[in-house]
Design a protein around this motif. Structure first.
Motif, short mmCIF file in Angstrom:
data_model
loop_
_atom_site.label_atom_id
_atom_site.label_comp_id
_atom_site.label_asym_id
_atom_site.label_seq_id
_atom_site.Cartn_x
_atom_site.Cartn_y
_atom_site.Cartn_z
N LYS A 118 0.83 -1.20 0.00
CA LYS A 118 0.00 0.00 0.00
C LYS A 118 0.86 1.25 0.00
N GLN A 119 0.46 2.20 -0.82
CA GLN A 119 1.20 3.45 -0.95
C GLN A 119 0.67 4.51 0.01
N GLY A 120 1.52 5.49 0.32
CA GLY A 120 1.10 6.61 1.14
C GLY A 120 0.08 7.46 0.39
N LEU A 121 -0.62 8.28 1.13
CA LEU A 121 -1.68 9.11 0.55
C LEU A 121 -1.09 10.32 -0.17
N LYS A 122 -1.62 10.60 -1.34
CA LYS A 122 -1.17 11.73 -2.15
C LYS A 122 -2.17 12.88 -2.07
N ILE A 123 -1.74 14.04 -2.57
CA ILE A 123 -2.64 15.20 -2.56
C ILE A 123 -2.84 15.79 -3.96
N GLY A 124 -2.15 15.26 -4.96
CA GLY A 124 -2.43 15.70 -6.32
C GLY A 124 -1.55 16.82 -6.84
N CYS A 125 -0.26 16.81 -6.47
CA CYS A 125 0.69 17.77 -7.05
C CYS A 125 2.07 17.11 -7.04
N HIS A 126 3.06 17.83 -7.53
CA HIS A 126 4.40 17.26 -7.68
C HIS A 126 5.01 16.82 -6.35
N LEU A 127 4.51 17.37 -5.24
CA LEU A 127 5.00 16.96 -3.93
C LEU A 127 4.85 15.45 -3.72
N ASP A 128 3.83 14.86 -4.34
CA ASP A 128 3.55 13.43 -4.18
C ASP A 128 4.73 12.55 -4.60
N ASN A 129 5.58 13.06 -5.48
CA ASN A 129 6.74 12.28 -5.91
C ASN A 129 7.79 12.16 -4.80
N HIS A 130 7.72 13.06 -3.82
CA HIS A 130 8.77 13.11 -2.80
C HIS A 130 8.28 12.84 -1.38
#
Length: 297
Positions: A21-33
């Protein structure tokens, strides 16, 4: 207790099948890091007046609005009313002074669904805060800053820091809740400027991991370590907030450090919610979100 050999099989099969399971994203480039993960210990380092509290509020607000996560905050330097004001501004994308007065109570209740605040009129030890956190119906907890805690001065700083880290680690494992701790750097970090041959000559460099008050103890023990920085005296860049991602312990579940000297730069947007590459996830519509069922705990 020694684990049985079979206790690891579930993870091994999930890893082999690509089902981690992956961590939760928010929908911007920050999600890559940097992504939100359950039961992890995060540290946010930054000098005073660079906006680390404001950036962290925005980040948590994104997860509240987009992923329905709930948080509890102890802030030793800001009143709850100030923090709620900033959260409401970012939630709505308008200045608080422009909000219709009759709507303030409504928006206060709206924010209160996702954020709880601990009274900062008294000092707490970290164990007292962890007990409060454990009883709260939340997904994440914030200590801001570490130096504001009521530490046991009878214990040396080195041992005190390790006791804190061990207690937080045990808390995360036991409760499944995620913790964010804001930290100031040592004095020397505030004196370190870019050299004469650098484009940013004379401006203060971002603190490094080992610059934490207490040294390398904290980077050694946390899961994820980020630094918030701002060139507060730069004529053009003073409103851009830098995020340096120095450590991601588990890259398999998402996230990776930023390259040295190449931070993520967020536009403060006048306090109405940070933008990265022109994108503020708080403005995204539900159908635009990058998260899917596989990314949700």
């Amino acid at each position: 207790m020694i684990l049985a050999d079979k206790d690891s099989l579930k993870y091994l099969h999930a890893y082999k099948d690509g089902r981690i399971k992956q961590g939760l994203k928010i929908g911007c480039h920050l999600d890559n890091h940097f992504v939100f993960k359950r039961a992890e210990f995060n540290m946010v380092l930054g000098l005073d007046n660079v906006g680390k509290t404001n950036w962290l509020l925005w980040y948590l607000l994104c997860h509240a609005k987009l992923n329905s996560k709930k948080f509890i905050i102890w802030s030793g330097e800001n009143r709850a009313g100030q923090l709620k004001r900033d959260l409401i501004q970012m939630w709505l994308g308008i200045k608080f002074k422009d909000i219709i007065k009759s709507k303030i109570e409504f928006y206060n209740q709206e924010i209160s669904q996702y954020f709880k605040f601990i009274d900062n009129s008294k000092l707490y030890s970290h164990k007292e805060l962890l007990n409060i956190f454990a009883e709260a119906d939340v997904d994440g907890c914030v200590i801001d800053p570490y130096t504001g805690l009521n530490h046991d001065r009878r214990v040396g700083q080195f041992d005190r820091n390790y006791h804190f880290c061990n207690d937080v680690r045990e808390f995360c494992n036991r409760t499944g809740k995620t913790i964010f701790v804001c930290m100031h750097p040592q004095t020397e970090a505030a004196r370190r400027v870019y050299p004469a041959d650098h484009l940013l000559n004379g401006h203060i460099q971002p603190p490094r991991k080992a610059d934490c008050e207490g040294g390398q103890v904290f980077p050694n023990r946390v899961d994820n370590f980020v630094c918030v920085h701002r060139l507060i005296s730069h004529a053009d860049l003073w409103m851009l907030t830098e995020l340096h991602v120095y450590k991601i312990k588990d890259k398999e579940t998402g996230g990776t450090p930023t390259m040295l000297g190449d931070p993520l730069r967020f536009d403060y947007n006048g306090g109405l919610g940070f933008t990265l590459g022109g994108v503020n996830p708080l403005n995204k519509k539900e159908e635009d979100l990058l998260n899917d069922e596989e990314n949700i705990f």
